[in-house]
Design a protein around this motif. Structure first.
Motif, PDB file in Angstrom:
ATOM      1  N   THR A  63       0.838  -1.196   0.000  1.00 26.45           N
ATOM      2  CA  THR A  63       0.000   0.000   0.000  1.00 26.45           C
ATOM      3  C   THR A  63       0.874   1.247   0.000  1.00 26.45           C
ATOM      4  N   ASN A  64       0.407   2.281  -0.650  1.00 28.01           N
ATOM      5  CA  ASN A  64       1.142   3.529  -0.741  1.00 28.01           C
ATOM      6  C   ASN A  64       0.957   4.326   0.541  1.00 28.01           C
ATOM      7  N   ILE A  65       1.849   5.294   0.782  1.00 27.69           N
ATOM      8  CA  ILE A  65       1.665   6.195   1.911  1.00 27.69           C
ATOM      9  C   ILE A  65       0.559   7.185   1.572  1.00 27.69           C
ATOM     10  N   GLY A  66       0.050   7.891   2.576  1.00 31.72           N
ATOM     11  CA  GLY A  66      -1.086   8.774   2.387  1.00 31.72           C
ATOM     12  C   GLY A  66      -0.820   9.893   1.402  1.00 31.72           C
ATOM     13  N   TYR A  67      -1.899  10.365   0.760  1.00 31.16           N
ATOM     14  CA  TYR A  67      -1.772  11.380  -0.279  1.00 31.16           C
ATOM     15  C   TYR A  67      -1.156  12.665   0.250  1.00 31.16           C
ATOM     16  N   GLN A  68      -1.603  13.152   1.397  1.00 34.10           N
ATOM     17  CA  GLN A  68      -1.056  14.394   1.930  1.00 34.10           C
ATOM     18  C   GLN A  68       0.421  14.244   2.292  1.00 34.10           C
ATOM     19  N   GLU A  69       0.796  13.071   2.800  1.00 32.52           N
ATOM     20  CA  GLU A  69       2.207  12.826   3.087  1.00 32.52           C
ATOM     21  C   GLU A  69       3.023  12.821   1.801  1.00 32.52           C
ATOM     22  N   ARG A  70       2.463  12.204   0.735  1.00 32.42           N
ATOM     23  CA  ARG A  70       3.161  12.183  -0.547  1.00 32.42           C
ATOM     24  C   ARG A  70       3.311  13.599  -1.100  1.00 32.42           C
ATOM     25  N   ARG A  71       2.279  14.419  -0.950  1.00 35.62           N
ATOM     26  CA  ARG A  71       2.339  15.784  -1.475  1.00 35.62           C
ATOM     27  C   ARG A  71       3.442  16.590  -0.776  1.00 35.62           C
ATOM     28  N   ASP A 183       4.357   0.332  -9.232  1.00 36.39           N
ATOM     29  CA  ASP A 183       3.212   0.989  -8.610  1.00 36.39           C
ATOM     30  C   ASP A 183       2.505   0.021  -7.671  1.00 36.39           C
ATOM     31  N   PHE A 184       1.533   0.551  -6.903  1.00 32.16           N
ATOM     32  CA  PHE A 184       0.813  -0.247  -5.915  1.00 32.16           C
ATOM     33  C   PHE A 184      -0.524  -0.769  -6.436  1.00 32.16           C
ATOM     34  N   ASP A 185      -1.156  -0.022  -7.322  1.00 27.69           N
ATOM     35  CA  ASP A 185      -2.509  -0.327  -7.773  1.00 27.69           C
ATOM     36  C   ASP A 185      -2.449  -0.953  -9.158  1.00 27.69           C
ATOM     37  N   ILE A 186      -2.857  -2.212  -9.287  1.00 23.20           N
ATOM     38  CA  ILE A 186      -2.765  -2.904 -10.562  1.00 23.20           C
ATOM     39  C   ILE A 186      -3.642  -2.243 -11.616  1.00 23.20           C
ATOM     40  N   GLN A 187      -4.758  -1.644 -11.205  1.00 26.00           N
ATOM     41  CA  GLN A 187      -5.601  -0.928 -12.175  1.00 26.00           C
ATOM     42  C   GLN A 187      -4.881   0.307 -12.713  1.00 26.00           C
ATOM     43  N   GLU A 188      -4.159   1.001 -11.846  1.00 24.50           N
ATOM     44  CA  GLU A 188      -3.401   2.166 -12.295  1.00 24.50           C
ATOM     45  C   GLU A 188      -2.275   1.752 -13.234  1.00 24.50           C
ATOM     46  N   VAL A 189      -1.661   0.599 -12.966  1.00 26.81           N
ATOM     47  CA  VAL A 189      -0.599   0.097 -13.832  1.00 26.81           C
ATOM     48  C   VAL A 189      -1.125  -0.105 -15.252  1.00 26.81           C
ATOM     49  N   GLY A 190      -2.313  -0.708 -15.377  1.00 27.51           N
ATOM     50  CA  GLY A 190      -2.895  -0.916 -16.698  1.00 27.51           C
ATOM     51  C   GLY A 190      -3.123   0.387 -17.440  1.00 27.51           C
ATOM     52  N   VAL A 191      -3.554   1.410 -16.714  1.00 24.34           N
ATOM     53  CA  VAL A 191      -3.763   2.725 -17.327  1.00 24.34           C
ATOM     54  C   VAL A 191      -2.427   3.316 -17.775  1.00 24.34           C
ATOM     55  N   SER A 192      -1.398   3.212 -16.932  1.00 26.64           N
ATOM     56  CA  SER A 192      -0.081   3.753 -17.279  1.00 26.64           C
ATOM     57  C   SER A 192       0.486   3.062 -18.510  1.00 26.64           C
ATOM     58  N   GLN A 193       0.291   1.754 -18.614  1.00 26.65           N
ATOM     59  CA  GLN A 193       0.774   1.034 -19.792  1.00 26.65           C
ATOM     60  C   GLN A 193       0.041   1.478 -21.050  1.00 26.65           C
ATOM     61  N   ALA A 194      -1.258   1.764 -20.931  1.00 27.41           N
ATOM     62  CA  ALA A 194      -2.014   2.288 -22.071  1.00 27.41           C
ATOM     63  C   ALA A 194      -1.472   3.656 -22.490  1.00 27.41           C
ATOM     64  N   ALA A 217       3.808  -3.909  -8.278  1.00 29.10           N
ATOM     65  CA  ALA A 217       3.345  -4.068  -9.657  1.00 29.10           C
ATOM     66  C   ALA A 217       4.246  -3.295 -10.622  1.00 29.10           C
ATOM     67  N   ARG A 218       4.654  -3.956 -11.704  1.00 27.42           N
ATOM     68  CA  ARG A 218       5.560  -3.359 -12.690  1.00 27.42           C
ATOM     69  C   ARG A 218       4.777  -2.642 -13.777  1.00 27.42           C
ATOM     70  N   ILE A 219       5.173  -1.396 -14.050  1.00 29.50           N
ATOM     71  CA  ILE A 219       4.573  -0.634 -15.149  1.00 29.50           C
ATOM     72  C   ILE A 219       5.342  -0.916 -16.440  1.00 29.50           C
ATOM     73  N   ALA A 220       6.623  -0.595 -16.453  1.00 27.45           N
ATOM     74  CA  ALA A 220       7.460  -0.751 -17.641  1.00 27.45           C
ATOM     75  C   ALA A 220       8.897  -0.427 -17.250  1.00 27.45           C
ATOM     76  N   SER A 221       9.794  -0.546 -18.204  1.00 25.07           N
ATOM     77  CA  SER A 221      11.204  -0.217 -18.000  1.00 25.07           C
ATOM     78  C   SER A 221      11.479   1.220 -18.434  1.00 25.07           C
ATOM     79  N   LEU A 222      12.520   1.796 -17.871  1.00 30.53           N
ATOM     80  CA  LEU A 222      12.964   3.111 -18.335  1.00 30.53           C
ATOM     81  C   LEU A 222      13.395   3.072 -19.792  1.00 30.53           C
ATOM     82  N   ALA A 223      13.630   1.878 -20.335  1.00 32.84           N
ATOM     83  CA  ALA A 223      13.954   1.747 -21.757  1.00 32.84           C
ATOM     84  C   ALA A 223      12.825   2.282 -22.630  1.00 32.84           C
ATOM     85  N   GLU A 224      11.610   2.330 -22.091  1.00 32.17           N
ATOM     86  CA  GLU A 224      10.448   2.822 -22.839  1.00 32.17           C
ATOM     87  C   GLU A 224      10.189   4.304 -22.613  1.00 32.17           C
TER      88      GLU A 224
END
Length: 258
Positions: A63-71, A183-194, A217-224
């Protein structure tokens, strides 16, 4: 300073800077290295920090840390990265900005750009760019993630598939030694790959704290990725790989680091 007061201070430094080191904490608090090592061990045993060589980082996991902490985390570095990134964004362009506090910082730097069409799955980005009358804003739709204003899922990915962007600016939750964006959210990963599939050029905005964390969860490589904007040099091995991949690395120093 007693242990009772040191522990909250240590955690606050870790949230702000992404990592704490034994040497730095000993100097800050005027105590021995052994005392700080004991503090970090106790915080790690309590699940508040994760020990690494020479110090500790915020705990990894699923799980990711809280949004306000990330900001608040590395805000100056994110602002410097955003300025450097926005300077490379031309006018009269279509671009995608995805979920994250780093991409929100980029949106703030685009308020004076002309003739942009921005597609986003980030409600915060859309609200920031409302102030730019020369920017057409398209929101993907999708399942709203209340914690950070992100839109995820098949509807978001399907909307992205209808476009071909001149440029995408994306963030990630973590960046590992192999150069994989995570990333932490597999649904977000799919969006990032798109997003990566539908963009002619791609920029990654990621401050140094992303290299001190992990995510499942893996999004992609920096090669992309065409260009990586960060605030500290990459490890030599990863820098060498980026050179082989043709991935440009731009170091954007915060004002206080100059």
């Amino acid at each position: 300073m007693s242990q009772t007061f040191r522990h909250p201070e240590i955690l606050e430094i870790a949230r702000r800077e992404g990592k704490v080191t034994v040497d730095d904490l000993a100097a800050r608090f005027g105590v021995t290295l052994q005392t700080i090592r004991r503090d970090l061990t106790e915080l790690a045993e309590a699940g508040r920090l994760e020990r690494v060589h020479g110090g500790a980082i915020l705990p990894s996991g699923t799980t990711n840390i809280g949004y306000q902490e990330r900001r608040a985390l590395n805000a100056d570095a994110k602002a410097a990265i955003a300025r450097a990134c926005a300077a490379r964004v031309p006018g009269d362009a279509s671009l995608f900005l995805n979920i994250g506090t780093s991409t929100e910082a980029v949106a703030r730097e685009l308020l004076h750009h002309r003739n942009l069409m921005v597609v986003t799955n980030n409600m915060n980005v859309a609200n920031i760019l409302v102030a730019n009358r020369d920017c057409e804003i398209i929101v993907t739709g999708g399942q709203l993630r209340r914690t950070d204003g992100g839109l995820v899922g098949s509807l978001a990915a399907g909307t992205i598939g209808q476009f071909k962007f001149d440029l995408a600016v994306i963030g990630c939750s973590a960046l590992d030694r192999d150069g994989d964006m995570l990333d932490f959210d597999i649904q977000e990963v799919g969006v990032s790959q798109a997003i990566l599939r539908q963009s002619r050029r791609t920029f990654l905005v990621a401050d140094q704290s992303k290299r001190q964390r992990t995510a499942p969860a893996r999004i992609a490589s920096l090669a992309e990725i065409d260009t990586v904007f960060t605030d500290r040099p990459l490890p030599p091995d990863l820098q060498r790989r980026c050179a082989e991949w043709g991935t440009e690395v731009v170091i954007a120093e915060a004002d206080g680091d100059r």
